[in-house]
Motif scaffolding. Structure first.
Motif, PDB file in Angstrom:
ATOM      1  N   ASP A 125      45.159  37.810  45.559  1.00  0.00           N
ATOM      2  CA  ASP A 125      44.223  38.835  45.127  1.00  0.00           C
ATOM      3  C   ASP A 125      43.968  39.823  46.249  1.00  0.00           C
ATOM      4  OD1 ASP A 125      43.868  37.974  42.584  1.00  0.00           O
ATOM      5  OD2 ASP A 125      42.117  36.740  43.011  1.00  0.00           O
TER       6      ASP A 125
ATOM      7  N   GLU B 292      43.278  42.868  44.439  1.00  0.00           N
ATOM      8  CA  GLU B 292      42.685  42.662  43.115  1.00  0.00           C
ATOM      9  C   GLU B 292      43.363  43.524  42.041  1.00  0.00           C
ATOM     10  OE1 GLU B 292      40.764  40.319  42.316  1.00  0.00           O
ATOM     11  OE2 GLU B 292      38.866  40.272  43.332  1.00  0.00           O
TER      12      GLU B 292
ATOM     13  N   ASP C 113      43.410  42.182  30.867  1.00  0.00           N
ATOM     14  CA  ASP C 113      42.796  42.411  32.179  1.00  0.00           C
ATOM     15  C   ASP C 113      41.282  42.537  32.078  1.00  0.00           C
ATOM     16  OD1 ASP C 113      45.318  42.604  33.608  1.00  0.00           O
ATOM     17  OD2 ASP C 113      45.595  44.503  32.545  1.00  0.00           O
TER      18      ASP C 113
ATOM     19  N   THR D 180      36.431  35.583  36.030  1.00  0.00           N
ATOM     20  CA  THR D 180      36.276  35.977  37.432  1.00  0.00           C
ATOM     21  C   THR D 180      34.797  36.098  37.793  1.00  0.00           C
ATOM     22  OG1 THR D 180      38.343  37.234  37.327  1.00  0.00           O
ATOM     23  CG2 THR D 180      36.831  37.774  39.128  1.00  0.00           C
TER      24      THR D 180
ATOM     25  N   VAL E 158      36.129  39.691  33.043  1.00  0.00           N
ATOM     26  CA  VAL E 158      37.449  39.872  33.653  1.00  0.00           C
ATOM     27  C   VAL E 158      38.107  38.502  33.752  1.00  0.00           C
ATOM     28  CG1 VAL E 158      38.715  40.678  35.678  1.00  0.00           C
ATOM     29  CG2 VAL E 158      36.604  41.842  34.975  1.00  0.00           C
TER      30      VAL E 158
ATOM     31  N   SER F  95      43.656  38.023  35.050  1.00  0.00           N
ATOM     32  CA  SER F  95      43.849  39.477  35.019  1.00  0.00           C
ATOM     33  C   SER F  95      44.734  39.918  36.169  1.00  0.00           C
ATOM     34  CB  SER F  95      42.483  40.175  35.133  1.00  0.00           C
ATOM     35  OG  SER F  95      42.634  41.558  35.371  1.00  0.00           O
TER      36      SER F  95
ATOM     37  N   LYS G  90      42.444  43.505  38.298  1.00  0.00           N
ATOM     38  CA  LYS G  90      40.994  43.300  38.427  1.00  0.00           C
ATOM     39  C   LYS G  90      40.285  44.527  38.983  1.00  0.00           C
ATOM     40  CE  LYS G  90      41.292  38.283  38.778  1.00  0.00           C
ATOM     41  NZ  LYS G  90      41.047  37.081  39.589  1.00  0.00           N
TER      42      LYS G  90
END
Length: 435
Positions: free
Chosen positions: A29, A32, A96, A117, A324, A328, A331
């Motif tokens: 991430d 992101e 997403d 998330t 989210v 995804s 993000k």
């Protein structure tokens, strides 16, 4: 919702520290997904609803700000997402960004399963926590058990909603009926129509609307402590106590008195709403998610709305959440889109389109009906009157509550059987959570 919903009905860069906990389950991430070339977005708001109008404009603004990004929008029905969200979000086909129902049984369950998330850092960084009142934040936060009201942010609501009474002013005028101020006066209104050969209530008994009427009746005998016990597991809860007993008994009586047709057991929320817009029923009890649509679609008569007579507590909460998914791939872009829906332009548009914005500029709401809608919502907030929805407390509870309430409409279940049926999974969930 309800919405439901019909309905329904509401919503780039991120600090690395906020995503460390997710890295193990969602891959790298580092940015992101800020450099992603597409954003897959799901929501279930009709294009003519207030939220649909606002979200479509938000998509236009997003495209203007991200010219190289393709928005892949897919409109889903409330039932589609309600029934299959867990399976989809646990697959590589997860969107997403997605609109999802709030509450323990839905967003709470997905957060507990690790499918959503943690948005806590973004909520602070982007000021969403400042734009939402404490009561509206209740449905955005979930603890480790998936119970709402505390813990981390797993969703962002950007509109409010509440259940009210919609009425056909023309049909009321024909019988010289005034807006009722108490439940007793309301039942007199219902009786007047019923004795005149008109079923007064348009009800979608196959989905959320019927259970919401029953809960509204229970709330007429309830207080905040009772709501917290039922929804937040703060104290013992008894389905055979006076509140739920009154709600189920009175609902059943309304069917027997002809206020609700037994045929309503097979009617969906959409058909319920259409029947009201066509002037076939004088009254509909449902949510603010219908308001913008009624404003546009009702042409043959004058209509209005009022709060459920005599109640201090009302079904309602923040609107649905933007969530989210953990899987995804964009993000950062998802956070950007959420931020746009919280902007003054979109919030004002939402308010003037028949929605209940959470961060609009009051002087920019110019539509008279929208002002009435928002003012009534503010009255509910002033009384700390948001009591959430009856299907929220436990996973899978929507189907249980809907089926049991259908039984009251058809007469296949007694009040005691309804109580036993809805109590069993609720009590088991509380036991599983150690509550």
């Amino acid at each position: 919702m309800s919405r439901t919903t019909t309905l329904t009905r509401s919503l780039l860069a991120v600090a690395l520290a906020a995503t460390t906990a997710l890295a193990a389950c969602s891959g790298s991430d580092d940015d992101e997904g800020s450099d992603a070339k597409s954003l897959t977005l799901w929501h279930y708001e009709g294009p003519t609803s207030a939220m649909g109008v606002a979200w479509n404009r938000a998509i236009e603004i997003f495209k203007e700000k991200h010219p190289g990004v393709e928005v892949k929008f897919e409109e889903k029905s409330f039932e589609q997402i309600q029934q299959s969200a867990g399976m989809i979000l646990n697959s590589d086909n997860a969107p997403d960004l997605m609109e999802y129902n709030k509450g323990n049984a839905t967003s709470g369950l997905l957060s507990k399963q690790g499918l959503l998330t943690d948005l806590s850092s973004e909520a602070t960084k982007r000021g969403w926590d400042k734009k939402l009142s404490t009561s509206l934040q209740t449905t955005a936060k979930y603890d480790a058990d998936g119970v709402m009201g505390s813990g981390k942010w797993f969703g962002v609501p950007n509109y409010g909603e509440y259940v009210m009474v919609y009425y056909n002013k023309d049909l009321f005028a024909q019988k010289n009926i005034a807006i009722p101020k108490t439940q007793q006066e309301f039942e007199t209104v219902l009786d007047t129509f019923a004795k005149g050969g008109q079923v007064p209530l348009s009800v979608g008994g196959a989905e959320y609307p019927a259970m919401q009427i029953l809960y509204e009746l229970a709330l007429s005998k309830a207080n905040r402590s009772w709501v917290d016990s039922f929804q937040l597991y703060k104290g013992k809860f008894d389905f055979k106590g006076p509140e739920m007993t009154y709600g189920a008994t009175t609902f059943s009586d309304w069917v027997k008195k002809g206020y609700i047709s037994k045929d309503a057991a097979g009617i969906k929320a959409e058909d319920m709403g259409v029947a009201f817009t066509q002037g076939k029923f004088p009254i509909l009890i449902s949510g603010s998610w219908w308001y913008g649509r009624f404003t546009k679609e009702i042409k043959g008569f004058q209509w209005g709305s009022f709060l459920f007579p005599g109640n201090k507590l009302h079904l309602g909460s923040s609107g649905n959440l933007w969530v989210v998914p953990t899987k995804s791939k964009a993000k950062g872009l998802a956070y950007d889109f959420i931020d746009i829906t919280m902007s003054p332009e979109i919030q004002n548009l939402l308010g003037n389109s028949g929605g209940v914005p959470v961060a609009a500029e009051p002087d920019k709401i110019t539509d008279a009906k929208s002002k009435e809608l928002i003012e009534n919502f503010n009255l509910v907030l002033k009384d700390d009157g948001l009591a959430f929805y009856p299907d929220w407390p436990a996973p899978g509870y929507y189907a249980v509550m809907a089926a049991a309430t259908q039984g009251l409409i058809t007469g296949s279940k007694t009040v005691a059987q309804w109580q036993d049926e809805v109590a069993k999974p609720y009590d088991q969930n509380r036991k599983d959570l150690g509550k």
